[in-house]
Design a protein around this motif. Sequence first.
Motif, PDB file in Angstrom:
ATOM      1  N   SER A 121      -7.648  14.945   4.274  1.00 38.31           N
ATOM      2  CA  SER A 121      -8.572  15.609   3.080  1.00 38.31           C
ATOM      3  C   SER A 121      -8.742  16.665   2.965  1.00 38.31           C
ATOM      4  O   SER A 121      -8.793  16.116   1.479  1.00 38.31           O
ATOM      5  CB  SER A 121      -9.732  15.811   4.672  1.00 38.31           C
ATOM      6  OG  SER A 121     -10.868  16.249   3.894  1.00 38.31           O
ATOM      7  N   ASN A 122      -7.701  17.485   3.552  1.00 35.57           N
ATOM      8  CA  ASN A 122      -6.861  18.757   2.360  1.00 35.57           C
ATOM      9  C   ASN A 122      -6.215  18.098   1.336  1.00 35.57           C
ATOM     10  O   ASN A 122      -6.524  18.838  -0.068  1.00 35.57           O
ATOM     11  CB  ASN A 122      -7.087  19.649   2.991  1.00 35.57           C
ATOM     12  CG  ASN A 122      -7.869  20.594   4.167  1.00 35.57           C
ATOM     13  OD1 ASN A 122      -8.647  20.541   4.233  1.00 35.57           O
ATOM     14  ND2 ASN A 122      -7.224  20.492   5.813  1.00 35.57           N
ATOM     15  N   ILE A 123      -5.846  17.667   1.636  1.00 34.90           N
ATOM     16  CA  ILE A 123      -4.232  16.565   0.638  1.00 34.90           C
ATOM     17  C   ILE A 123      -5.687  16.318  -0.388  1.00 34.90           C
ATOM     18  O   ILE A 123      -5.422  17.032  -1.697  1.00 34.90           O
ATOM     19  CB  ILE A 123      -4.151  16.083   1.272  1.00 34.90           C
ATOM     20  CG1 ILE A 123      -2.579  17.092   2.253  1.00 34.90           C
ATOM     21  CG2 ILE A 123      -2.751  15.225  -0.529  1.00 34.90           C
ATOM     22  CD1 ILE A 123      -1.952  16.171   2.528  1.00 34.90           C
ATOM     23  N   SER A 124      -6.135  15.794   0.012  1.00 35.87           N
ATOM     24  CA  SER A 124      -7.371  14.619  -1.047  1.00 35.87           C
ATOM     25  C   SER A 124      -7.624  16.031  -1.646  1.00 35.87           C
ATOM     26  O   SER A 124      -7.993  15.512  -3.058  1.00 35.87           O
ATOM     27  CB  SER A 124      -7.575  14.240  -0.345  1.00 35.87           C
ATOM     28  OG  SER A 124      -8.806  13.383  -0.750  1.00 35.87           O
ATOM     29  N   LYS A 125      -8.484  17.133  -0.859  1.00 40.06           N
ATOM     30  CA  LYS A 125      -9.604  17.569  -2.222  1.00 40.06           C
ATOM     31  C   LYS A 125      -8.609  18.714  -2.636  1.00 40.06           C
ATOM     32  O   LYS A 125      -9.641  18.754  -4.242  1.00 40.06           O
ATOM     33  CB  LYS A 125     -10.132  18.629  -1.154  1.00 40.06           C
ATOM     34  CG  LYS A 125     -11.217  18.129   0.012  1.00 40.06           C
ATOM     35  CD  LYS A 125     -11.378  18.992   1.350  1.00 40.06           C
ATOM     36  CE  LYS A 125     -12.330  18.596   1.786  1.00 40.06           C
ATOM     37  NZ  LYS A 125     -12.642  19.840   2.392  1.00 40.06           N
ATOM     38  N   MET A 126      -7.315  18.560  -2.541  1.00 38.09           N
ATOM     39  CA  MET A 126      -6.998  19.466  -3.591  1.00 38.09           C
ATOM     40  C   MET A 126      -6.694  18.876  -4.526  1.00 38.09           C
ATOM     41  O   MET A 126      -6.322  19.522  -5.855  1.00 38.09           O
ATOM     42  CB  MET A 126      -5.509  20.134  -2.454  1.00 38.09           C
ATOM     43  CG  MET A 126      -5.639  20.920  -1.591  1.00 38.09           C
ATOM     44  SD  MET A 126      -3.646  22.121  -1.158  1.00 38.09           S
ATOM     45  CE  MET A 126      -4.105  21.002   0.468  1.00 38.09           C
ATOM     46  N   LEU A 127      -6.135  17.615  -4.752  1.00 39.55           N
ATOM     47  CA  LEU A 127      -5.448  16.555  -5.801  1.00 39.55           C
ATOM     48  C   LEU A 127      -6.467  16.193  -6.588  1.00 39.55           C
ATOM     49  O   LEU A 127      -6.539  16.089  -7.626  1.00 39.55           O
ATOM     50  CB  LEU A 127      -5.072  15.515  -4.754  1.00 39.55           C
ATOM     51  CG  LEU A 127      -3.436  15.753  -4.426  1.00 39.55           C
ATOM     52  CD1 LEU A 127      -3.323  13.930  -3.846  1.00 39.55           C
ATOM     53  CD2 LEU A 127      -2.889  16.030  -5.595  1.00 39.55           C
ATOM     54  N   PRO A 137       0.973  -1.295   0.348  1.00 40.54           N
ATOM     55  CA  PRO A 137      -0.168   0.331  -0.417  1.00 40.54           C
ATOM     56  C   PRO A 137       1.099   0.892  -0.080  1.00 40.54           C
ATOM     57  O   PRO A 137       1.755   1.380   0.338  1.00 40.54           O
ATOM     58  CB  PRO A 137      -0.334  -0.593   1.253  1.00 40.54           C
ATOM     59  CG  PRO A 137      -0.521  -0.801   2.279  1.00 40.54           C
ATOM     60  CD  PRO A 137       0.530  -1.749   1.439  1.00 40.54           C
ATOM     61  N   CYS A 138       0.376   2.024  -0.531  1.00 39.06           N
ATOM     62  CA  CYS A 138       1.128   3.357  -0.499  1.00 39.06           C
ATOM     63  C   CYS A 138       1.381   3.952   0.715  1.00 39.06           C
ATOM     64  O   CYS A 138       0.967   3.449   2.046  1.00 39.06           O
ATOM     65  CB  CYS A 138       0.030   5.022  -1.276  1.00 39.06           C
ATOM     66  SG  CYS A 138      -1.245   5.111  -0.735  1.00 39.06           S
ATOM     67  N   ALA A 139       2.315   5.197   1.033  1.00 41.71           N
ATOM     68  CA  ALA A 139       2.090   5.508   2.821  1.00 41.71           C
ATOM     69  C   ALA A 139       1.550   5.971   3.266  1.00 41.71           C
ATOM     70  O   ALA A 139       1.185   6.090   4.258  1.00 41.71           O
ATOM     71  CB  ALA A 139       3.925   6.821   1.946  1.00 41.71           C
ATOM     72  N   ASP A 174      -7.540   2.980  -6.958  1.00 39.08           N
ATOM     73  CA  ASP A 174      -8.039   4.457  -7.169  1.00 39.08           C
ATOM     74  C   ASP A 174      -7.296   5.071  -6.440  1.00 39.08           C
ATOM     75  O   ASP A 174      -8.022   6.551  -6.363  1.00 39.08           O
ATOM     76  CB  ASP A 174      -9.276   4.615  -7.568  1.00 39.08           C
ATOM     77  CG  ASP A 174     -10.766   4.068  -6.789  1.00 39.08           C
ATOM     78  OD1 ASP A 174     -10.283   3.483  -6.084  1.00 39.08           O
ATOM     79  OD2 ASP A 174     -11.770   4.640  -6.816  1.00 39.08           O
ATOM     80  N   CYS A 175      -6.463   4.934  -5.634  1.00 36.98           N
ATOM     81  CA  CYS A 175      -6.310   5.442  -4.727  1.00 36.98           C
ATOM     82  C   CYS A 175      -5.607   6.610  -5.207  1.00 36.98           C
ATOM     83  O   CYS A 175      -4.672   6.835  -5.667  1.00 36.98           O
ATOM     84  CB  CYS A 175      -4.819   4.677  -3.452  1.00 36.98           C
ATOM     85  SG  CYS A 175      -4.531   5.964  -2.289  1.00 36.98           S
ATOM     86  N   ILE A 176      -6.010   8.798  -4.565  1.00 38.03           N
ATOM     87  CA  ILE A 176      -4.934   9.170  -4.976  1.00 38.03           C
ATOM     88  C   ILE A 176      -4.369   9.705  -5.223  1.00 38.03           C
ATOM     89  O   ILE A 176      -2.971  10.207  -5.302  1.00 38.03           O
ATOM     90  CB  ILE A 176      -6.636  10.676  -4.972  1.00 38.03           C
ATOM     91  CG1 ILE A 176      -6.231  11.900  -5.624  1.00 38.03           C
ATOM     92  CG2 ILE A 176      -6.474  11.123  -3.186  1.00 38.03           C
ATOM     93  CD1 ILE A 176      -7.305  12.994  -5.947  1.00 38.03           C
ATOM     94  N   PHE A 177      -3.694   8.793  -3.483  1.00 39.46           N
ATOM     95  CA  PHE A 177      -2.676   9.086  -3.072  1.00 39.46           C
ATOM     96  C   PHE A 177      -1.791   8.803  -3.154  1.00 39.46           C
ATOM     97  O   PHE A 177      -0.205   8.559  -3.532  1.00 39.46           O
ATOM     98  CB  PHE A 177      -2.317   9.130  -1.551  1.00 39.46           C
ATOM     99  CG  PHE A 177      -3.419   9.708  -0.660  1.00 39.46           C
ATOM    100  CD1 PHE A 177      -3.384  11.394  -0.652  1.00 39.46           C
ATOM    101  CD2 PHE A 177      -4.363   9.738   0.275  1.00 39.46           C
ATOM    102  CE1 PHE A 177      -4.109  11.858  -0.568  1.00 39.46           C
ATOM    103  CE2 PHE A 177      -5.488  10.815   0.303  1.00 39.46           C
ATOM    104  CZ  PHE A 177      -5.330  11.445   1.085  1.00 39.46           C
ATOM    105  N   ALA A 178      -1.589   7.268  -3.641  1.00 40.79           N
ATOM    106  CA  ALA A 178      -1.142   6.126  -4.201  1.00 40.79           C
ATOM    107  C   ALA A 178       0.444   6.286  -5.741  1.00 40.79           C
ATOM    108  O   ALA A 178       1.511   6.471  -5.060  1.00 40.79           O
ATOM    109  CB  ALA A 178      -1.315   5.271  -5.130  1.00 40.79           C
ATOM    110  N   PRO A 179      -0.058   7.161  -6.553  1.00 42.53           N
ATOM    111  CA  PRO A 179       0.572   8.145  -7.536  1.00 42.53           C
ATOM    112  C   PRO A 179       2.232   8.956  -7.026  1.00 42.53           C
ATOM    113  O   PRO A 179       3.162   8.921  -7.189  1.00 42.53           O
ATOM    114  CB  PRO A 179      -0.044   8.359  -8.357  1.00 42.53           C
ATOM    115  CG  PRO A 179      -1.165   7.673  -8.665  1.00 42.53           C
ATOM    116  CD  PRO A 179      -1.312   7.392  -7.062  1.00 42.53           C
TER     117      PRO A 179
END
Length: 174
Positions: A53-59, A14-16, A28-33
């Motif tokens: 949550s904020n990082i996810s929204k920004m991305l 799994p991603c970090a 489809d994890c938005i953080f993985a790439p």
Amino acid sequence: MKDSSKSEMGGSSPCASCKLLRRRCTRDCIFAPYFPSDDPYKFAIVHKVFGASNISKMLQELPVHQRGDAVSSLAYEANARARDPVYGCVGAISYLQNQVSQLQMQLAVAQTELLCMQMQQEPTVPVQMELAADDEKSLVLSSHNFSNLQQYLNFANSSGNVIQDPPKRESLWT
């Protein structure tokens, strides 16, 4: 027993972010790439400053081709905030701008000294030279104002407050 996160990600870990947040990392994890499992500190510091949550929204609000640059920028700002919690990267930018100003002043003094040396070799020939100053005025020197140049040089070299080292910032948290 099979690890469900490994089977969903095609055998990779799994991603970090999913590791830190203890979530199942999906395809489809938005953080993985942007936060690979081999660099957990990158997500940890960005998460600490901005929140997942904020990082996810920004991305999600950015086009895919801009997300990598956005993550790099977030990581840079988060690292700067860790080093200097009050000023962050603005403190680093301020320091660099101050350094540029000091170097411009040193350049102006060096150019003036060079001009002085040139005038000593040929004192009757008028010389024109642009100084690297904020007002960008040109200085026209001829044999009649050579003494003014020497007075300026003596003042610039003897003045202790012309070129100073910037104050060092220290943080209690680093």
